[in-house]
Enzyme design. Structure first.
Site, PDB file in Angstrom:
ATOM      1  N   ASP A  15      -3.148  -1.174  -3.432  1.00 29.53           N
ATOM      2  CA  ASP A  15      -3.807   0.130  -3.543  1.00 29.53           C
ATOM      3  C   ASP A  15      -3.289   0.967  -4.704  1.00 29.53           C
ATOM      4  OD1 ASP A  15      -5.171  -0.514  -1.155  1.00 29.53           O
ATOM      5  OD2 ASP A  15      -3.475   0.206   0.033  1.00 29.53           O
ATOM      6  N   ASP A  24      -8.403   3.028   2.405  1.00 28.42           N
ATOM      7  CA  ASP A  24      -8.114   1.601   2.479  1.00 28.42           C
ATOM      8  C   ASP A  24      -8.146   1.184   3.947  1.00 28.42           C
ATOM      9  OD1 ASP A  24      -7.010  -1.020   1.638  1.00 28.42           O
ATOM     10  OD2 ASP A  24      -5.253  -0.298   2.740  1.00 28.42           O
TER      11      ASP A  24
END
Length: 822
Positions: free
Chosen positions: A713, A517
């Protein structure tokens, strides 16, 4: 009344709730002094009767079997009939919807992994047990059971009937060292008597070459028998006991091999002593017992050392907290502190709760969580975690999470869960060892038969068969995997790498794609507004809306505009895209370009061009709209973590491809990827899109590890083969990932790969040596090269090699840390 009549009357006793036979061993309870003791056929009947009694229905004298509670209990299957079930041999079916609880117990008396199989096998036959798993390296029993169908005390009764002691697991290692002292005492006595047996055996050996006195020839064998008997039946009792329990459970386990060898050597020697024979093998029986006990003592010490990481974590949990009341200090139990209370922590003390500093300044050692020795400065507003050590200053802390919810308590639960789990490889080895023992029994019998057929003396053929039994005992197989796994998890936790599931140690080795990420993972997540295209009024209203959010971009805009006088109402979070709310009678929306397009808010051409220029420079762009009209935008910048390039280099050396994934614009994501040299990248991806992207990689055959830190996430972390959450991230992200990095250092990712790879290597080395010792030893024993004494020594060396190799894993990690490795 005779005992037989009493037993028959007890068998005919009826359940006071359902009226059916209560069986030979009914559950009983007295609800009041005025009432007689009641009998029940099952726990469900007892519980339902208790509710009926408390509701007053029993006292009213009404037919409680017609009550709504009774009828509903019948329909749900809460009331079963254990007595009738035992008589018919049938068991009532347990519905899938039945409540299931999980309990953890500490077991005393575990001798080897085969003891665990016996306990699991016995509990699996108990009606109401959904699953039982013995964790040999931790001396723990994990049981999943249905409280409506099984009384909890029945679990303890069944295990104790097998000869083991059971107590509820509280977390901390018991301070009672009685079991360890007992083993050392048995070993010491066995060793001392063995030496004396060897000394007296010299007389027997001398008789092979020259004549000795008749009295010595007659009485020395009985002296040897007297010395050997306590070794076999007292020192060797744990071995004989486990072998007997296995046979009683209709299972031939590892100890059956050793027990057969010991008893065969002892029994043959006793017969020879009584008959006045020439050959005695009392020294062989003593040697086998002594060396097996020595090997078990080494195993136990290794198991305790590898599990010591949990005990150390428990010792770091403060028991007391200091409260200030009317200017006076008062100590209370740490568990009694509620969120919102303010506590005082003085220099050198451990912080008992998670909280926020409200007064004071200090430096706090967080190495217990992060593995980093450098203390971190803490001032007003800083967050602190339980178990960390305060430095030179005095801190006043407002508690936010306490007791079982604190960071250290959750870490302990996670490490325990990982250590108490089993890997797929460990289960496979357990299955192999179950077939291994009967096969060895056949080989030993065949060795004796073929030896006798080839003309060997029965005693020589018997000694070869005993050597086969002793050398083939697969003790090392039972500890090869769990010992290395436990050592790896403990070593990782000491480095700030929290592994919550032991199975992921095998997954690390297979990973070929690492998805990172962008915000808060590859970058520091500390955004700052670089440029703004907005009026002062729009800026203040945007800050009022963003003040509701915890996103790094939101915090940056609030910091840029200043703390708003009031916060927006009727806030609505658009996951991964932005937020909207009402302020001063207007609906303000702050978020990404995708959110504006999704809501149908048009962006002027001039503002769109400026936003494109910002994105091309690598900035993240956030738009602000009022009442459906986009009126402004903000360009925000973030710094790449200093260790990100080194992580990418190490992953590339391992042959792991890296992918950058972000909810930020495609242009900003591409700019960052090019700076880091990442070829594949995806921008403007929603949370569900991240999970779908990970799923698509897995569908293509890749084994994917996902690293993230935010709520956005969590779906992707759960969808990956291996989820790794940054410890600085949200609780949701950390709950979704089996691996949590308690520090912000990206190099911990590479270190986690190193530890998992080393653990995998150690496990395979352990299994190789265990199988190699057994295979080579069996061949040498069959051919007569190994006698039983050497076989017992070789078996101990086999266990020692596995123990040493497993402990080497922890030593290697600690030495790497001491050398300054990250």
């Amino acid at each position: 009344m005779s005992a037989g009549n009493a037993a028959a009357q007890a068998a005919r006793a009826l359940c006071d709730l359902c009226g059916l036979p209560a069986g030979h061993d009914p559950l009983t309870r007295q609800f009041s002094r005025a009432e007689p003791q009641r009998r029940f056929c099952c726990l469900g009947c007892l519980n339902v009767y208790t509710v009926l009694s408390e509701s007053g229905l029993i006292e009213q004298g009404a037919d409680f079997r017609q009550s709504e509670l009774y009828q509903e209990s019948l329909r749900l299957g809460l009331i079963s009939n254990r007595g009738a079930d035992e008589a018919s041999g049938a068991r009532p079916a347990i519905p899938d919807t039945a409540e299931v609880r999980e309990s953890l117990y500490r077991i005393s008396g575990l001798w080897c992994s085969s003891c665990g199989w016996i306990i699991e096998h016995a509990l699996a036959r108990e009606h109401g047990v959904r699953g039982a798993e013995v964790l040999f390296t931790s001396d723990l029993l994990k049981v999943r059971w249905c409280p409506q169908y099984l009384a909890p005390e029945r679990i303890a009764q069944r295990v104790e009937s097998l000869g083991y002691k059971l107590s509820e697991y509280t977390g901390e290692r018991d301070t009672d060292r009685g079991e360890w002292r007992d083993m050392l005492l048995r070993l010491g006595i066995a060793g001392g008597l063995w030496m004396n047996v060897m000394l007296f055996s010299l007389v027997v050996y001398a008789s092979y070459f020259e004549a000795i006195a008749e009295a010595a020839h007659r009485w020395v064998p009985f002296i040897l028998m007297a010395l050997t008997t306590p070794v076999v039946f007292w020192s060797g009792w744990p071995i004989l006991r486990v072998a007997f329990l296995g046979l009683r459970a209709r299972a031939i386990r590892m100890e059956a091999l050793v027990a057969t060898g010991i008893l065969a050597a002892y029994a043959y020697s006793v017969v020879q002593a009584v008959q006045g024979g020439q050959h005695y093998y009392f020294d062989t029986a003593c040697a086998i017992v002594t060396l097996v006990l020595a090997g078990k003592a080494l195993e136990r010490g290794a198991r305790e050392r590898t599990s010591r990481s949990i005990a150390l974590l428990y010792r770091l949990m403060p028991r007391k907290a200091r409260l200030m009341r009317d200017g006076r200090e008062r100590f209370v139990a740490a568990e009694a502190v509620e969120p919102g209370l303010e506590i005082l922590v003085k220099p050198g003390e451990r912080i008992p709760v998670d909280g926020v500093v409200v007064s004071g300044a200090s430096a706090v050692d967080e190495s217990v969580l992060t593995g980093e020795a450098e203390p971190r400065p803490k001032t007003v507003g800083s967050e602190v975690a339980s178990g960390t050590c305060n430095g030179p200053g005095v801190l006043e802390i407002r508690a936010t999470r306490t007791g079982a919810d604190s960071t250290l308590a959750r870490i302990i639960r996670s490490v325990e869960s990982a250590i108490h789990g089993r890997t797929a490889l460990e289960r496979s080895v357990d299955r192999v060892s179950r077939y291994f023992v009967p096969i060895v029994m056949v080989i030993a019998a065949a060795t004796f038969g073929f030896g006798a057929a080839l003309g060997l003396a029965p005693v020589d053929a018997g000694m070869r068969a005993i050597a086969v039994l002793v050398i083939a005992c697969p003790c090392a197989l039972g500890i090869a995997t769990p010992l290395a796994t436990t050592a790896a998890i403990g070593a990782a936790s000491s480095q700030g790498i929290l592994i919550r599931d032991a199975a992921v140690l095998e997954t690390f080795r297979k990973v070929d794609v690492l998805v990172l990420d962008k915000t808060g993972t590859v970058t520091e997540g500390r955004f700052a507004v670089r440029e703004a295209e907005a009026s002062q009024e729009l800026l203040e209203q945007a800050a009022a809306v963003e003040a509701v959010s915890e996103h790094p971009l939101a915090r940056a805009i609030v910091a840029y505009a200043g703390e708003p006088r009031e916060r927006a109402g009727r806030a609505e979070v658009h996951a991964g895209q932005g937020i909207s709310g009402e302020i001063a009678g207007r609906r303000v929306t702050v978020g990404s370009r995708g959110l504006m397009e999704q809501r149908g808010f048009a962006v002027s051409e001039a503002l769109a061009q400026r936003a494109c220029r910002w994105e091309a420079e690598g900035s993240s762009v956030v738009f602000a709209a009022r009442d459906g009209v986009v009126e402004g935008a903000f360009a925000l910048g973030d710094r790449i973590r200093a260790d990100a390039p080194e992580l990418l280099r190490r992953m590339s050396e391992r042959g792991v491809r890296t992918v950058l994934l972000s909810g930020d614009s495609a242009a900003a994501t591409a700019k960052l990827a090019s700076r880091l040299g990442i070829e594949r990248h995806e921008g403007q991806v929603a949370p569900a899109g991240k999970a779908a992207f990970v799923a698509s990689l897995r569908k293509d055959g890749s084994v994917v590890a996902m690293v993230g830190d935010g709520v956005n996430d969590a779906p992707a972390l759960a969808a990956a083969d291996l989820g790794i959450a940054m410890g600085s991230g949200t609780d949701l992200a950390m709950q979704a990932a089996p691996v949590v990095l308690m520090s912000d250092s990206l190099l911990r990712i590479a270190q986690a790969f190193d530890i998992a790879r080393e653990a995998s290597t150690v496990v395979r080395q352990n299994l190789f040596w265990a199988f190699f010792y057994n295979a080579a030893g069996i061949v040498l024993a069959v051919t007569g090269v190994l006698n039983p004494i050497i076989a017992a020594a070789a078996m101990a060396v086999s266990s020692l090699s596995v123990v040493g190799n497993s402990l080497r894993l922890g030593w290697k990690v600690r030495s790497h840390r001491a050398a300054g490795g990250s």
